[in-house]
Motif scaffolding. Structure first.
Motif, short mmCIF file in Angstrom:
data_model
loop_
_atom_site.label_atom_id
_atom_site.label_comp_id
_atom_site.label_asym_id
_atom_site.label_seq_id
_atom_site.Cartn_x
_atom_site.Cartn_y
_atom_site.Cartn_z
N GLY A 69 0.79 -1.38 0.02
CA GLY A 69 -0.17 -0.05 0.11
C GLY A 69 0.76 1.23 0.21
N ASP A 70 2.11 1.25 0.26
CA ASP A 70 2.78 2.34 0.23
C ASP A 70 3.63 2.31 -0.94
OD1 ASP A 70 4.57 0.49 0.92
OD2 ASP A 70 5.64 1.58 2.34
N THR A 71 3.45 1.63 -2.15
CA THR A 71 4.27 1.56 -3.14
C THR A 71 4.37 3.06 -3.87
OG1 THR A 71 3.88 -0.71 -3.48
CG2 THR A 71 4.84 0.53 -5.44
N ARG A 72 3.42 3.63 -3.94
CA ARG A 72 3.44 4.97 -4.71
C ARG A 72 4.50 5.93 -4.01
NH1 ARG A 72 -0.09 8.84 -7.75
NH2 ARG A 72 0.65 10.96 -6.67
N GLN A 73 4.22 5.71 -2.45
CA GLN A 73 5.23 6.63 -1.92
C GLN A 73 6.61 6.30 -2.21
OE1 GLN A 73 4.51 9.68 0.13
NE2 GLN A 73 6.53 9.47 -0.07
N ARG A 74 6.85 5.09 -1.98
CA ARG A 74 8.10 4.42 -2.05
C ARG A 74 8.69 4.68 -3.42
NH1 ARG A 74 7.94 -1.02 -2.41
NH2 ARG A 74 10.33 -0.95 -2.16
N ILE A 75 7.82 4.99 -4.71
CA ILE A 75 8.56 5.20 -5.82
C ILE A 75 8.74 6.71 -5.91
CG2 ILE A 75 7.40 5.75 -8.19
CD1 ILE A 75 5.66 3.44 -8.12
N LEU A 108 13.18 4.54 -16.01
CA LEU A 108 12.54 3.79 -15.05
C LEU A 108 12.61 2.33 -14.72
CD1 LEU A 108 8.90 4.94 -16.58
CD2 LEU A 108 10.17 5.90 -14.75
N ARG A 109 13.57 1.81 -15.52
CA ARG A 109 14.02 0.50 -15.03
C ARG A 109 15.27 0.73 -13.79
NH1 ARG A 109 18.90 -0.72 -15.62
NH2 ARG A 109 19.47 0.76 -17.17
N GLU A 110 15.65 1.74 -13.72
CA GLU A 110 16.42 2.01 -12.58
C GLU A 110 15.78 1.96 -11.45
OE1 GLU A 110 19.03 4.87 -13.67
OE2 GLU A 110 20.49 4.77 -11.89
N ILE A 111 14.67 2.83 -11.45
CA ILE A 111 13.88 3.12 -10.32
C ILE A 111 13.20 1.87 -10.06
CG2 ILE A 111 11.54 4.39 -9.33
CD1 ILE A 111 12.38 6.69 -11.26
N ALA A 112 12.74 1.07 -10.82
CA ALA A 112 11.78 -0.09 -10.71
C ALA A 112 12.96 -1.11 -10.33
CB ALA A 112 11.38 -0.64 -11.81
N GLU A 113 14.14 -1.30 -10.70
CA GLU A 113 14.80 -2.46 -9.82
C GLU A 113 15.16 -2.13 -8.59
OE1 GLU A 113 18.55 -2.22 -12.38
OE2 GLU A 113 17.55 -3.54 -14.09
N ARG A 114 15.21 -0.80 -8.08
CA ARG A 114 15.71 -0.50 -6.76
C ARG A 114 14.65 -0.60 -5.80
NH1 ARG A 114 19.39 4.71 -4.78
NH2 ARG A 114 20.55 4.21 -6.59
N LEU A 115 13.60 -0.84 -6.45
CA LEU A 115 12.25 -1.01 -5.59
C LEU A 115 12.01 -2.57 -5.73
CD1 LEU A 115 10.01 1.86 -6.67
CD2 LEU A 115 11.03 1.27 -4.37
N GLU A 116 12.67 -3.12 -6.47
CA GLU A 116 12.26 -4.49 -6.60
C GLU A 116 10.72 -4.80 -7.09
OE1 GLU A 116 14.97 -7.46 -4.27
OE2 GLU A 116 14.42 -5.63 -2.92
N THR A 125 8.29 -4.19 -11.04
CA THR A 125 8.71 -4.18 -12.40
C THR A 125 8.42 -2.92 -12.96
OG1 THR A 125 6.49 -4.85 -12.93
CG2 THR A 125 8.16 -6.54 -13.08
N LYS A 126 8.88 -2.49 -14.25
CA LYS A 126 8.41 -1.14 -14.69
C LYS A 126 7.08 -1.03 -15.06
CE LYS A 126 11.20 -1.91 -18.20
NZ LYS A 126 11.62 -1.64 -19.54
#
Lengths: 211, 211, 211, 211
Positions: B10-16, B34-42, B44-45
DNA sequence: TATGAATGAGCTTTCATTCAT
DNA sequence: TATGAATGAAAGCTCATTCAT
């Protein structure tokens, strides 16, 4: 357009730098593609690579050209005694340098990120810190150090912030310079007894002829 | 690691936004994929697209969050009388705001270019100009206008320029604030005869409690 | 063509490898472009990058698949006593392995150069040398060592050199195998006194079912 | 360095071939760019085009130089009677040729792919097959044909496979040659009764039932 | 609330080649 | 006997974005 192919002979390298400076300044380094630069010059992308090894190379070459006047000023400053007069002169010269270097500073501001991973000592930030080290006295109280630094930075930001003000540019430059010199004087008021000896003289001299 | 999958619910938005803020600040908007962001969050794009319509949307959403305190300060300022006290208070509050907003300002500086084509009124520059309009008196001599603007900008640049100085951060902030208030006082010295005419009243108040 | 889009779901990675194996084998790695592979698969180049990180990655992944049987054979060989029988069995199994691995060996031969700078231990050459170390006795006279090595290499080169001979492939394979086993026997004749000293005992065992 | 500009006069064509031979051998034809060759020679790419019409032209010219000794050997062989002695001499001469032709064979192996689409009859493969036709008797049993071919190929592969063995190169060559001659003798044992029936029969038995 | 698989557009870079000088 | 300057084509690769599941 505007210059015949013949006229272009031999100055392509320079023309690339000019166009790149402009586009990097407008859109930023990352957003500007080599295709865009090439198209504007009416040459092919491959031609760019005849003159520069990489895109970053273009960035660096521009930066070095632009930084040279600043480097010369720094060199001059380092060779002078650390007096108030030297500092004032540094600020005066810097102000003049800024005058016709506005495009480059736009370029720098837009491309800090792109240049932050260049070799250390190669960035504008390095130059700015070196410059501020010449203006600031590490022994002085913090507030006076801040004033020293500010003399420098005020010239940047004020120039930028007053862009939309409709006044004579030279007027603006002089006003800004005056404030900068003012800050410098205040920063050095305490350590310059001769200047601050008047019993109730405010630490802000009236700088009637600041220029 | 550091946050369990459960905790992430539920906090994915914030984490992004957090990760994007960090990466945009470090590398700039264009350079961050976006790949970089997605990877760091584990994630997918594609997951990013569940929360934001476009990449620019992420940028905007971050910016709006960060700009809110500034907008509130502007609103407050516009509701006050245009006195020196108001200006001083603006500068004090701004200094405090800056304190824990440093990451965002890094972000802003890095991404001026990327944000310059957002809807007008949406940029940091707009806010800064609005702010400086509150601090500057268009009737005053140019030098005093410069001082007004500088009160504002000094806080930015000095904070940045003193990053590498090893002194207590709070000390630094206070020293900078003092210089800013100083500039403000000088800018208003002439139009505030009551304040500056007192024979021994320095035009620089000692602001003993500047904080 | 020949396989509907639906049928392709989920096997794209494999299909990429298949096509790449074929094209790399025909034209060589360098000459084969990703565009070519993509076109033949009726997907975009970008799709290849969903399944493999780089072009070289495709090469490596193919190689590893192809090398596995060889690695297993090597592992088996290392676990056996260093007898003539073991060597014979190695050669027999190798011959069988070669049989349906011809496409891959074509691939290998064509792409030695491309693979020579892979991580050491990752090349075919390494495997071949490891294999030949199992067949050769470092104590034996040089000529016998040559025979040991040759037992291995003969199988490669002869198969290749006889491609254009119109004879039953299985016949050819058996003939080649026989020569290889022959070389092996000769290589070990001296160190196997029991086997070769018997006046009429041929140094070539009768391996009646060599296959 | 190593050759003065003066010394270079007039031998540029040769120097291009030398460098190309080396680089094509190391990296392969496709991977080697004309830029690389030009840089190593300290001339411009355009200079290469003064001496050769295309890149492929360089490849071909090198190949032809390297193939000449082989062609001469083939010519000689074709003019001789098809006796065992001739074959032995072919193998002996081939072994000697290989000795100082190693770089070229490296070159050939690396560039099979690149050369496979040259005019037929222009490839190394063609030469090798022609050579093996001189060593093999199409009437003989398959195994003996394999032995004939192997006499040739063993010399290639063994030389390669023994590269890392620390032994006197001449020793190695002789050992390999011996094995090759051995294979040849075995291949011809049946059809040359006079040669193999001698009482002190060689250690190569007539392998009556080897299969 | 996500993922797997893919795309189309575009990127920087390299290549073999040409030609006037 | 070369060079300086350029080109057209293509390469490998990355990007933001989409969509069925």
């Amino acid at each position: 357009m505007g210059s015949t192919p013949q006229a272009r002979r031999g100055d392509t390298r320079q023309r690339i730098q000019d166009v790149a400076l402009e586009l990097f300044g407008e859109q930023g380094y990352e957003k500007t593609s080599l295709r865009e630069i090439a198209e504007r010059l009416e040459v092919t992308k491959a031609a760019l690579y005849y003159h520069f090894k990489t895109k970053e190379d273009i960035l660096i070459s521009i930066f070095q050209d632009l930084a040279r006047p600043l480097d010369e000023l720094l060199d001059w400053g380092r060779g002078q005694p650390r007096t108030l007069e030297t500092k004032q002169e540094l600020v005066r010269r810097y102000s003049l340098a800024l005058e016709n270097a506005l495009p480059l500073f736009r370029f720098m501001q837009q491309n800090q990120a792109a240049m932050s991973h260049l070799r250390p000592g190669e960035t504008l930030k390095d130059r700015m810190l070196a410059m501020s080290d010449l203006l600031r006295d590490p022994e002085a109280p913090l507030t006076d150090q801040v004033r020293g630094l500010s003399a420098l930075f005020v010239m940047h930001t004020a120039q930028f912030a007053m862009q939309h003000l409709e006044a004579d540019p030279e007027e603006k430059r002089k006003a800004i310079l005056e404030v900068a010199l003012d800050l410098l004087a205040q920063a050095n008021a305490r350590e310059k007894p001769g200047a601050s000896e008047a019993p109730d003289a405010p630490n802000i001299p009236d700088t009637p002829d600041a220029r």
